[in-house]
Design a protein around this motif. Structure first.
Motif, PDB file in Angstrom:
ATOM      1  N   LEU A 123       0.821  -1.208   0.000  1.00 14.89           N
ATOM      2  CA  LEU A 123       0.000   0.000   0.000  1.00 14.89           C
ATOM      3  C   LEU A 123       0.856   1.261   0.000  1.00 14.89           C
ATOM      4  O   LEU A 123       0.565   2.243  -0.697  1.00 14.89           O
ATOM      5  CB  LEU A 123      -0.929   0.004   1.218  1.00 14.89           C
ATOM      6  CG  LEU A 123      -2.130  -0.948   1.184  1.00 14.89           C
ATOM      7  CD1 LEU A 123      -2.837  -0.942   2.523  1.00 14.89           C
ATOM      8  CD2 LEU A 123      -3.105  -0.548   0.074  1.00 14.89           C
ATOM      9  N   ILE A 124       1.934   1.244   0.776  1.00 14.85           N
ATOM     10  CA  ILE A 124       2.800   2.413   0.880  1.00 14.85           C
ATOM     11  C   ILE A 124       3.489   2.719  -0.447  1.00 14.85           C
ATOM     12  O   ILE A 124       3.576   3.874  -0.878  1.00 14.85           O
ATOM     13  CB  ILE A 124       3.859   2.194   1.987  1.00 14.85           C
ATOM     14  CG1 ILE A 124       3.187   2.234   3.366  1.00 14.85           C
ATOM     15  CG2 ILE A 124       4.956   3.250   1.906  1.00 14.85           C
ATOM     16  CD1 ILE A 124       4.115   1.856   4.497  1.00 14.85           C
ATOM     17  N   GLN A 125       3.961   1.685  -1.116  1.00 17.51           N
ATOM     18  CA  GLN A 125       4.759   1.894  -2.319  1.00 17.51           C
ATOM     19  C   GLN A 125       3.931   1.936  -3.597  1.00 17.51           C
ATOM     20  O   GLN A 125       4.472   2.182  -4.673  1.00 17.51           O
ATOM     21  CB  GLN A 125       5.816   0.792  -2.429  1.00 17.51           C
ATOM     22  CG  GLN A 125       6.823   0.834  -1.291  1.00 17.51           C
ATOM     23  CD  GLN A 125       8.088   0.086  -1.622  1.00 17.51           C
ATOM     24  OE1 GLN A 125       8.063  -0.931  -2.290  1.00 17.51           O
ATOM     25  NE2 GLN A 125       9.207   0.588  -1.141  1.00 17.51           N
ATOM     26  N   MET A 126       2.636   1.700  -3.491  1.00 13.81           N
ATOM     27  CA  MET A 126       1.787   1.757  -4.680  1.00 13.81           C
ATOM     28  C   MET A 126       1.690   3.209  -5.166  1.00 13.81           C
ATOM     29  O   MET A 126       1.389   4.108  -4.388  1.00 13.81           O
ATOM     30  CB  MET A 126       0.390   1.217  -4.363  1.00 13.81           C
ATOM     31  CG  MET A 126      -0.511   1.062  -5.584  1.00 13.81           C
ATOM     32  SD  MET A 126      -2.162   0.468  -5.105  1.00 13.81           S
ATOM     33  CE  MET A 126      -1.745  -1.116  -4.374  1.00 13.81           C
ATOM     34  N   LYS A 238      15.305  -7.909   8.884  1.00  7.12           N
ATOM     35  CA  LYS A 238      15.731  -6.979   7.839  1.00  7.12           C
ATOM     36  C   LYS A 238      14.527  -6.458   7.065  1.00  7.12           C
ATOM     37  O   LYS A 238      14.452  -5.273   6.717  1.00  7.12           O
ATOM     38  CB  LYS A 238      16.692  -7.680   6.881  1.00  7.12           C
ATOM     39  CG  LYS A 238      17.195  -6.810   5.737  1.00  7.12           C
ATOM     40  CD  LYS A 238      17.727  -7.663   4.603  1.00  7.12           C
ATOM     41  CE  LYS A 238      16.595  -8.297   3.819  1.00  7.12           C
ATOM     42  NZ  LYS A 238      17.043  -9.075   2.644  1.00  7.12           N
ATOM     43  N   GLY A 239      13.570  -7.338   6.798  1.00  7.07           N
ATOM     44  CA  GLY A 239      12.354  -6.925   6.096  1.00  7.07           C
ATOM     45  C   GLY A 239      11.565  -5.898   6.882  1.00  7.07           C
ATOM     46  O   GLY A 239      11.060  -4.914   6.315  1.00  7.07           O
ATOM     47  N   PHE A 240      11.463  -6.087   8.194  1.00  9.14           N
ATOM     48  CA  PHE A 240      10.759  -5.115   9.036  1.00  9.14           C
ATOM     49  C   PHE A 240      11.520  -3.788   9.070  1.00  9.14           C
ATOM     50  O   PHE A 240      10.910  -2.716   8.991  1.00  9.14           O
ATOM     51  CB  PHE A 240      10.608  -5.659  10.456  1.00  9.14           C
ATOM     52  CG  PHE A 240       9.489  -6.633  10.619  1.00  9.14           C
ATOM     53  CD1 PHE A 240       8.183  -6.194  10.816  1.00  9.14           C
ATOM     54  CD2 PHE A 240       9.718  -7.989  10.563  1.00  9.14           C
ATOM     55  CE1 PHE A 240       7.141  -7.084  10.965  1.00  9.14           C
ATOM     56  CE2 PHE A 240       8.685  -8.903  10.711  1.00  9.14           C
ATOM     57  CZ  PHE A 240       7.392  -8.454  10.903  1.00  9.14           C
ATOM     58  N   SER A 245      11.947   1.925   7.489  1.00  5.30           N
ATOM     59  CA  SER A 245      12.745   2.977   6.858  1.00  5.30           C
ATOM     60  C   SER A 245      11.965   3.677   5.748  1.00  5.30           C
ATOM     61  O   SER A 245      12.140   4.881   5.523  1.00  5.30           O
ATOM     62  CB  SER A 245      14.038   2.387   6.293  1.00  5.30           C
ATOM     63  OG  SER A 245      13.779   1.567   5.167  1.00  5.30           O
ATOM     64  N   ILE A 246      11.118   2.925   5.057  1.00 11.15           N
ATOM     65  CA  ILE A 246      10.285   3.531   4.012  1.00 11.15           C
ATOM     66  C   ILE A 246       9.357   4.575   4.618  1.00 11.15           C
ATOM     67  O   ILE A 246       9.173   5.674   4.081  1.00 11.15           O
ATOM     68  CB  ILE A 246       9.479   2.450   3.275  1.00 11.15           C
ATOM     69  CG1 ILE A 246      10.414   1.522   2.502  1.00 11.15           C
ATOM     70  CG2 ILE A 246       8.470   3.086   2.312  1.00 11.15           C
ATOM     71  CD1 ILE A 246       9.718   0.324   1.903  1.00 11.15           C
ATOM     72  N   ILE A 247       8.769   4.236   5.753  1.00 16.22           N
ATOM     73  CA  ILE A 247       7.860   5.162   6.434  1.00 16.22           C
ATOM     74  C   ILE A 247       8.610   6.410   6.891  1.00 16.22           C
ATOM     75  O   ILE A 247       8.152   7.544   6.698  1.00 16.22           O
ATOM     76  CB  ILE A 247       7.181   4.469   7.635  1.00 16.22           C
ATOM     77  CG1 ILE A 247       6.303   3.312   7.146  1.00 16.22           C
ATOM     78  CG2 ILE A 247       6.338   5.468   8.428  1.00 16.22           C
ATOM     79  CD1 ILE A 247       5.679   2.510   8.268  1.00 16.22           C
ATOM     80  N   LEU A 248       9.787   6.218   7.509  1.00 18.74           N
ATOM     81  CA  LEU A 248      10.566   7.356   7.998  1.00 18.74           C
ATOM     82  C   LEU A 248      10.999   8.259   6.845  1.00 18.74           C
ATOM     83  O   LEU A 248      10.982   9.489   6.961  1.00 18.74           O
ATOM     84  CB  LEU A 248      11.797   6.852   8.760  1.00 18.74           C
ATOM     85  CG  LEU A 248      11.510   6.120  10.077  1.00 18.74           C
ATOM     86  CD1 LEU A 248      12.814   5.613  10.694  1.00 18.74           C
ATOM     87  CD2 LEU A 248      10.777   7.028  11.055  1.00 18.74           C
ATOM     88  N   SER A 249      11.373   7.642   5.720  1.00 18.28           N
ATOM     89  CA  SER A 249      11.763   8.433   4.545  1.00 18.28           C
ATOM     90  C   SER A 249      10.597   9.272   4.048  1.00 18.28           C
ATOM     91  O   SER A 249      10.770  10.440   3.661  1.00 18.28           O
ATOM     92  CB  SER A 249      12.254   7.503   3.435  1.00 18.28           C
ATOM     93  OG  SER A 249      13.395   6.793   3.847  1.00 18.28           O
ATOM     94  N   ALA A 250       9.399   8.681   4.067  1.00 20.33           N
ATOM     95  CA  ALA A 250       8.217   9.410   3.612  1.00 20.33           C
ATOM     96  C   ALA A 250       7.892  10.579   4.545  1.00 20.33           C
ATOM     97  O   ALA A 250       7.517  11.662   4.091  1.00 20.33           O
ATOM     98  CB  ALA A 250       7.030   8.461   3.532  1.00 20.33           C
ATOM     99  N   ILE A 251       8.053  10.358   5.841  1.00 24.22           N
ATOM    100  CA  ILE A 251       7.778  11.429   6.815  1.00 24.22           C
ATOM    101  C   ILE A 251       8.756  12.590   6.620  1.00 24.22           C
ATOM    102  O   ILE A 251       8.369  13.771   6.645  1.00 24.22           O
ATOM    103  CB  ILE A 251       7.859  10.884   8.248  1.00 24.22           C
ATOM    104  CG1 ILE A 251       6.715   9.889   8.503  1.00 24.22           C
ATOM    105  CG2 ILE A 251       7.797  12.027   9.266  1.00 24.22           C
ATOM    106  CD1 ILE A 251       6.778   9.214   9.848  1.00 24.22           C
ATOM    107  N   GLY A 268      -1.324   1.870   5.100  1.00 27.42           N
ATOM    108  CA  GLY A 268      -0.158   1.008   4.918  1.00 27.42           C
ATOM    109  C   GLY A 268       0.832   1.143   6.067  1.00 27.42           C
ATOM    110  O   GLY A 268       1.375   0.151   6.557  1.00 27.42           O
ATOM    111  N   ALA A 269       1.082   2.383   6.498  1.00 29.30           N
ATOM    112  CA  ALA A 269       1.991   2.618   7.615  1.00 29.30           C
ATOM    113  C   ALA A 269       1.460   1.976   8.895  1.00 29.30           C
ATOM    114  O   ALA A 269       2.225   1.388   9.683  1.00 29.30           O
ATOM    115  CB  ALA A 269       2.188   4.120   7.818  1.00 29.30           C
TER     116      ALA A 269
END
Length: 307
Positions: A123-126, A238-240, A245-251, A268-269
């Motif tokens: 959902l986040i990366q869509m 590592k997957g978690f 990190s994706i969420i933090l980058s988006a913020i 998604g977050a």
């Protein structure tokens, strides 16, 4: 695609990415040994004098090369949404191979958390808008098969490398040198076999642009970081970590750039954070061994002995 809409050759990106990882690993070993002679002695003792370990590394090296090549090729046939959503299945394949190869035990709740994590990252990366693709149905099917194969290749290679990494004393950067070295040989051989004429006519860097160079650098840097994470944690964690990190980058992008946080991103977050909590809280119950009890009499005292 580069200038003139010429598509770059995916195999060239894999070769460059592995080359950057090799250079980075050699530089880190040199920093550890504090001299070039120390680097050469380390390579002699941990690689040349350890042929069995070197042969073990050939397996994940070949699979990582296959995975990277399939990723680049699938991205040319699939729209961004399909690519990003499908590729998140690597979370589940990694868990599956962790159970098979490492004997890792996961509770039912942890399996559910991994499914939740997969959906959350998807959902986040869509992308917000559906991309227009010029691929034919046959090409999209081929791209889908490629990305599914990449997921299984990623899961197996990652867990196998983890098993080798934690069972050897050579050090993470030495193993990374071996991994990148084999990766370059395999990728370059495949590249020359399949695209020799085009490389001869157009050059190795045909179709490249700034975005391609950035993607290659990020792929190489990510490979170095992943090796450290796998050494001291595991592939599932590592997957978690990647998802967080994706969420933090988006913020950060929201705070300092023009990134817009949508409802879908928020859901998604939430899934990612919830899955992280569930995975850490609901670990499998510890198995206890029941020891047989025997007794022997010493005078008037009965002694209980566990054997």
């Amino acid at each position: 695609k580069g200038p003139g809409d010429d598509l770059y050759i995916p195999g060239t990106a894999v070769v460059l990415s592995e080359t950057l990882k090799l250079i980075g690993s050699l530089a880190l070993i040199t920093a550890q040994e504090k001299s070039l002679s120390g680097l050469l002695k380390r390579l002699q003792s941990d690689i040349i004098d350890q042929p069995i370990t070197t042969l073990k590394i050939m397996v994940p090296a070949g699979l990582y090369t296959l995975q990277n090549t399939l990723q680049y090729m699938a991205a040319t046939y699939l729209d961004a949404a399909t690519f990003q959503v499908t590729y998140q299945l690597k979370v589940l394949t990694t868990a599956l191979f962790s159970v098979i190869l490492l004997g890792k035990r996961l509770s039912f709740a942890q399996w559910l958390s991994l499914v939740l994590l997969t959906g959350g990252v998807a959902l986040i990366q869509m992308p917000d808008k559906a991309a227009v693709t010029t691929s034919t149905p046959a090409e999209r099917l081929l791209g889908f098969i490629m990305i599914i194969t990449a997921c299984f290749s990623s899961g197996f290679a990652g867990v196998y490398f983890e098993k080798v990494l934690k069972g050897e004393t050579a050090g993470v950067w030495v193993l990374n040198v071996q991994l990148a070295g084999f990766g370059i040989i395999i990728a370059l051989t495949s590249l020359l076999f399949s695209h020799y004429e085009r490389i001869k006519d157009q050059g190795f860097f045909a179709g490249y642009n700034n975005e391609v160079y950035i993607a290659i650098c990020l792929q190489a840097f990510g490979g170095l970081i992943v090796a450290v994470v796998v050494k001291y944690a595991d592939n599932i964690l590592k997957g978690f970590a990647t998802s967080i990190s994706i969420i933090l980058s988006a913020i950060i992008s929201f705070m300092y750039f023009d990134f817009v946080i949508t409802n879908r991103f928020g859901i998604g977050a939430f899934f990612v954070i919830a899955s992280t909590v569930i995975y850490s809280k609901f670990r499998p119950a510890q198995q206890t061994k029941t020891l047989p009890v025997t007794s022997k009499t010493e005078g008037n005292v009965v002694a209980i002995v566990r054997t």
